[in-house]
Design a protein around this motif. Structure first.
Motif, PDB file in Angstrom:
ATOM      1  N   ALA A  15       0.807  -1.223   0.000  1.00  0.00           N
ATOM      2  CA  ALA A  15       0.000   0.000   0.000  1.00  0.00           C
ATOM      3  C   ALA A  15       0.841   1.275   0.000  1.00  0.00           C
ATOM      4  O   ALA A  15       0.547   2.191  -0.778  1.00  0.00           O
ATOM      5  CB  ALA A  15      -0.982  -0.009   1.167  1.00  0.00           C
ATOM      6  N   PRO A  16       1.884   1.395   0.821  1.00  0.00           N
ATOM      7  CA  PRO A  16       2.672   2.636   0.779  1.00  0.00           C
ATOM      8  C   PRO A  16       3.309   2.900  -0.588  1.00  0.00           C
ATOM      9  O   PRO A  16       3.305   4.029  -1.066  1.00  0.00           O
ATOM     10  CB  PRO A  16       3.742   2.419   1.854  1.00  0.00           C
ATOM     11  CG  PRO A  16       3.145   1.413   2.777  1.00  0.00           C
ATOM     12  CD  PRO A  16       2.321   0.515   1.904  1.00  0.00           C
ATOM     13  N   ALA A  17       3.817   1.861  -1.215  1.00  0.00           N
ATOM     14  CA  ALA A  17       4.429   2.038  -2.543  1.00  0.00           C
ATOM     15  C   ALA A  17       3.365   2.422  -3.571  1.00  0.00           C
ATOM     16  O   ALA A  17       3.610   3.282  -4.431  1.00  0.00           O
ATOM     17  CB  ALA A  17       5.143   0.762  -2.972  1.00  0.00           C
ATOM     18  N   LEU A  18       2.187   1.809  -3.469  1.00  0.00           N
ATOM     19  CA  LEU A  18       1.100   2.140  -4.382  1.00  0.00           C
ATOM     20  C   LEU A  18       0.656   3.585  -4.178  1.00  0.00           C
ATOM     21  O   LEU A  18       0.461   4.329  -5.135  1.00  0.00           O
ATOM     22  CB  LEU A  18      -0.079   1.190  -4.193  1.00  0.00           C
ATOM     23  CG  LEU A  18      -1.333   1.523  -5.003  1.00  0.00           C
ATOM     24  CD1 LEU A  18      -1.051   1.490  -6.503  1.00  0.00           C
ATOM     25  CD2 LEU A  18      -2.458   0.564  -4.646  1.00  0.00           C
ATOM     26  N   LEU A  19       0.507   3.982  -2.930  1.00  0.00           N
ATOM     27  CA  LEU A  19       0.114   5.359  -2.646  1.00  0.00           C
ATOM     28  C   LEU A  19       1.139   6.328  -3.211  1.00  0.00           C
ATOM     29  O   LEU A  19       0.780   7.332  -3.836  1.00  0.00           O
ATOM     30  CB  LEU A  19      -0.049   5.566  -1.137  1.00  0.00           C
ATOM     31  CG  LEU A  19      -0.422   6.981  -0.720  1.00  0.00           C
ATOM     32  CD1 LEU A  19      -1.727   7.431  -1.357  1.00  0.00           C
ATOM     33  CD2 LEU A  19      -0.500   7.059   0.794  1.00  0.00           C
ATOM     34  N   ASN A  20       2.403   6.049  -3.017  1.00  0.00           N
ATOM     35  CA  ASN A  20       3.456   6.904  -3.566  1.00  0.00           C
ATOM     36  C   ASN A  20       3.355   6.973  -5.088  1.00  0.00           C
ATOM     37  O   ASN A  20       3.497   8.040  -5.685  1.00  0.00           O
ATOM     38  CB  ASN A  20       4.824   6.386  -3.119  1.00  0.00           C
ATOM     39  CG  ASN A  20       5.907   7.387  -3.405  1.00  0.00           C
ATOM     40  OD1 ASN A  20       5.783   8.558  -3.083  1.00  0.00           O
ATOM     41  ND2 ASN A  20       6.976   6.929  -4.034  1.00  0.00           N
TER      42      ASN A  20
END
Length: 173
Positions: A47-52
């Motif tokens: 999720a953090p990588a996707l959000l970024n």
């Protein structure tokens, strides 16, 4: 469509990731935001990588949808940290047009508890563009800027910022 995406987020194995990604550029902002939430909900530790990735998307509409999710779910520390990093990065890059300034004003909504949050938000409260001012008023409310209540009340007198001012005042309480 947005309601369907909200339901799909609860059943990750039933979601067509590629189909949901296509909805990131839908004409309806609610659908775009629901698509972001669905993708984030089903991406697990990624999720953090996707959000970024979404915050750096080529489309302002996708970035804004992702920001709306970050601002709305700022209690999730990793999303908040990603949002704060985004604000810092974009602030340094500058905001040459109204769309970019509105995006930054929205991003400022994740700055609750940041001692110098006013430094990011204040320029947008006096912007010439009513969309930017309205977005900044909402963000001011989200970060608890009760000192902006007089501005919110004044904005009720302007048709272009009235709805944003109502929302901001309701958020303040």
């Amino acid at each position: 469509r947005a309601a369907v995406l909200e339901q799909l987020a609860r059943v990750p194995e039933a979601m067509d990731q590629a189909g949901v990604r296509r909805l990131l550029v839908d004409t309806d902002p609610a659908v775009r935001e629901a698509a972001v939430r669905a993708l984030l909900a089903t991406s697990g530790t990624a999720a953090p990588a996707l959000l970024n990735e979404l915050l750096h998307h080529g489309s302002s509409a996708v970035r804004t949808a992702a920001l709306s999710c970050v601002v709305g779910d700022g209690r999730t520390s990793i999303f908040r940290a990603t949002g704060l990093a985004y604000v810092e990065e974009r602030w340094r890059a500058g905001a040459p047009d109204a769309e970019a300034r509105a995006e930054l004003a929205l991003a400022a909504g994740v700055l609750r508890g940041v001692p110098d949050a006013h430094r990011f938000l204040d320029p947008f409260l006096d912007d010439d563009d009513p969309r930017v001012r309205g977005t900044a008023l909402r963000s001011a409310a989200l970060v608890g800027r009760v000192d902006c209540c007089p501005r919110m009340i004044d904005a009720l007198g302007d048709r272009a910022t009235r709805e944003a001012a109502r929302e901001a005042l309701a958020l303040i309480g």
